[in-house]
Design a protein around this motif. Structure first.
Motif, short mmCIF file in Angstrom:
data_model
loop_
_atom_site.label_atom_id
_atom_site.label_comp_id
_atom_site.label_asym_id
_atom_site.label_seq_id
_atom_site.Cartn_x
_atom_site.Cartn_y
_atom_site.Cartn_z
N LYS A 16 9.86 -26.67 26.12
CA LYS A 16 10.02 -25.23 26.39
C LYS A 16 11.36 -24.69 25.92
O LYS A 16 11.96 -23.83 26.57
N SER B 240 8.26 -15.91 18.64
CA SER B 240 8.73 -14.52 18.59
C SER B 240 9.50 -14.16 17.34
O SER B 240 9.54 -12.99 16.96
N THR C 208 13.84 -22.44 23.77
CA THR C 208 13.79 -21.14 23.11
C THR C 208 14.26 -21.29 21.66
O THR C 208 13.56 -20.91 20.72
N THR D 153 10.71 -21.25 20.30
CA THR D 153 9.96 -20.00 20.21
C THR D 153 10.55 -19.09 19.14
O THR D 153 9.97 -18.04 18.85
N SER E 151 13.88 -27.41 28.73
CA SER E 151 14.35 -26.12 28.20
C SER E 151 15.84 -26.15 27.85
O SER E 151 16.33 -25.27 27.15
#
Length: 646
Positions: free
Chosen positions: A129, A179, A131, A153, A109
């Motif tokens: 993972k 998102s 973002t 994301t 991440s």
């Protein structure tokens, strides 16, 4: 008499394609494979000269400089499928020769750079993972980078600013729990291939499709799912057509309403896309607010468009499922049949029918394999005049006669695959009518018996009748003077087939028949079946010859001039003298003038000068004697064919 149930006769036939698959590999001393052994840390005893290092499929959660400090020769490092959570590129400060780094499928991440791996060509950070996209400023100095895999994301325009100048070959983007996508973000990239794997359980953001088509020549997108109403579907912008670069488009795992699919298809049809492949397609709807009548104008516009010249050359639809049960499928078939393209594939779609085009079709290749098509397909259809290849395997065809009539007006047809159907032919005063141009026919895995030889295309060159119910090749059949290859494997042949009507025959496959599998009969050592993968061709030749009771060499002018003839005869000759055996049998397929045998093949010249050899007789009346002599040479009671004189 010695039983030959478990012995072999070595037949000299080889395919040279084996050599093409041999690739050079780094010596074992430079490869260290630690994959799938439940490691939780990088071990400390790695050989210092390791160039290829594999830690994939373990439980490694962290990395440190000390673990790689001595591996200055390291070029390839695979750390995929582990539990790494933080990536610090300074770990590889002493690995300046690193070219391939795979950290996909971890739990990363956070990413810290502060180091440029200048030699890196392949970097994969997909399925992690992150973002935001983990693109550091240092990535911009990786001028050798060809492949870049990333995950996030959300995507913003500014995310690619550090690498927009790089000329990449492939970019792979994976999006989980997506998102946000800022439109036109992808268009900053310069890459020939773009692969996007969207989240499987989310509604697809179609801006990714539109921008992806404006970014790369070859675009692949996985997981196009959209459950919202058709009225909420974001139509493509009007200016998009002028920006599209994609010529090869692949969509995988598509689950959309039919109206949305049509709109996307209209966009693609007018675009520069030449090759469209859609796999695992499920189309649904229409929903309650979009009745069947609302489709008619849209379908009409599609039909008008697809009949016009466009860029598309090939459309491939594979593994199609229809959830639009009450929709008139005839309308759908008409759209496909009228397409002005060269190649159409609809595979595994439960398709029961396809319409004959209304006008002369541009189709040259049709593949409708693994469907529910029947004998009624393309009967009395005269508009497929340019069709060259037709593949209809794994359907429900039953009548060979009707199949022949189907092809009779296909003036350009050269290849037909009807394998794995339910084909029969009764042969009772039934005339067949095949396309005269048909030269290759696959009828394997059907229910055909001896009567099939009364219903074959006269100009066929390659014919496969493998895995049927043929017991013998009957007399009095139509002559197939052009036939060069005949596959009769896995049938019920009890004797050697008489091939008098096959004057051009070069290859005959009769393995897995009663003639070769019965007690006390011959088994052939064949390269397709008996050569061991991984061994060199020469090793396999030696093994077959050593295990063979007899070695038969069928000699032709072309064969005696080849290197393979030299190798095989050398080893067989060595066995002949070392064991003082009588294992070598020479057969001349046709006369061979001595000057055709290269001077360096002195063993062959000596053998032909000293040993008696059999000659294949051109006169039919002498062929019974040939088979008798061959039986005597092999010293076994071969089944006597009633047609041995042919």
């Amino acid at each position: 008499m010695r039983s030959l149930t478990n012995t072999y006769v070595f037949a000299c036939a080889f395919t040279f394609a084996l050599w093409n698959n041999i690739q050079p590999t780094i010596e074992d001393e430079f490869i260290a494979n630690y994959s799938s052994i439940l490691l939780t840390n990088v071990p400390k005893n790695i050989p210092v000269h390791t160039q290829v290092l594999d830690f994939s499929h373990n439980r490694i959660s962290g990395l440190s400089v000390s673990e790689f400090i001595y591996l200055s020769d390291l070029q390839v490092l695979n750390l995929s499928y582990n539990l790494i959570t933080v990536l610090d590129f300074t770990v590889f400060i002493f690995n300046e020769n690193l070219e391939y780094l795979d950290l996909s499928h971890n739990n990363i991440s956070k990413c810290y750079c502060c180091l440029t791996l200048a030699c890196l060509r392949h970097l994969d950070l997909s399925y992690n993972k992150f973002t935001a996209l983990p693109i550091c400023q240092e990535f911009g100095n990786m001028f050798h980078l060809e492949y870049l895999g990333l995950s996030a994301t959300m995507i913003r325009k500014s995310d690619f600013r550090y690498i927009k100048h790089l000329q990449l070959h492939t970019v792979f983007l994976t999006f989980g729990n997506f998102s946000l996508y800022e439109p036109q973000s992808l268009t900053v990239l310069t890459t020939r291939n773009l692969h996007i794997a969207f989240a499987a359980n989310q509604n697809f953001d179609f801006s990714l499709l539109y921008d992806g088509m404006s970014t790369s020549e070859n675009l692949k997108i996985d997981n196009l799912r959209y459950t919202l109403s058709y009225k909420h579907f974001p139509s493509p912008p009007l200016m998009l057509l002028k920006k599209i670069k994609t010529t090869v488009l692949t969509l995988d795992a598509v689950d959309l309403q039919w109206a949305i699919i049509l709109q996307i298809f209209m966009l693609i049809w007018y675009s520069p896309v030449e090759y469209l492949t859609v796999r695992n397609l499920t189309f649904r709807g229409p929903l309650e607010e979009l009745t069947e009548y609302a489709f008619i104008p849209l379908l009409s516009s599609v039909e008008q468009s697809i009949s016009l010249d466009g860029s598309m050359r090939a459309l491939t639809l594979e593994h199609v499922r229809n959830k639009l049960y009450y929709f008139n499928q005839e309308i759908l078939y008409r759209q496909f049949s009228e397409m002005n393209i060269a190649n159409l594939t609809i595979n595994d779609a439960y398709m029961p029918h396809m319409l004959c085009p209304n006008r002369t079709s541009s189709f040259q290749y049709l593949n409708f394999s693994h469907n529910a098509l029947t004998d009624e397909l393309f009967q009395n259809c005269g508009t497929l005049k340019d069709l060259k290849l037709l593949i209809l395997q794994k359907n429900k065809f039953e009548s060979l006669r009707k199949v022949s009539f189907m092809t009779s007006r296909m003036k350009s047809l050269k290849y037909l695959d009807m394998s794995n159907n339910l084909l029969r032919h009764d042969g009772v005063d039934v005339q067949c009518q095949w396309a005269e141009s048909l030269s290759e026919l696959d009828l394997s895995s059907n229910q055909l018996a001896d009567a099939v030889f009364e219903c074959l295309p006269v100009n066929v060159r390659k014919l496969s009748l493998q895995n049927n119910q043929i017991s013998h090749v009957p007399r009095g059949m139509a002559e197939l003077n052009s036939l060069e290859e005949l596959n009769l494997a896995s049938n019920r042949l009890a004797d050697l087939p008489g091939c008098s009507g096959f004057t051009s025959l070069q290859s005959l496959n009769i393995e897995m028949n009663l003639i070769l599998t019965g007690e006390g009969c011959i088994q052939l050592c064949q390269h397709e079946r008996n050569f061991i993968p991984g061994k060199s061709i020469v090793e396999n030749i030696i093994t077959c010859i050593e295990k063979s009771y007899k070695s038969i060499f069928v000699l032709s002018p072309n064969f005696v001039q080849s290197e393979w003839c030299h190798y095989e005869l050398y080893f067989a000759h060595h066995k002949l003298f070392s064991e003082n055996s009588n294992s070598l049998i020479l057969i001349l397929l046709e006369p061979i003038p001595p000057y055709l045998i290269p001077a360096r093949y002195h063993k062959l010249k000596a053998l032909m000068a000293k040993r008696t050899y059999l000659e294949w007789p051109k006169e039919r009346s002498k062929r019974a004697l040939f088979w008798a002599n061959l039986r005597a040479a092999i010293s076994i009671n071969l089944p006597i064919s009633s047609e041995a004189n042919e």
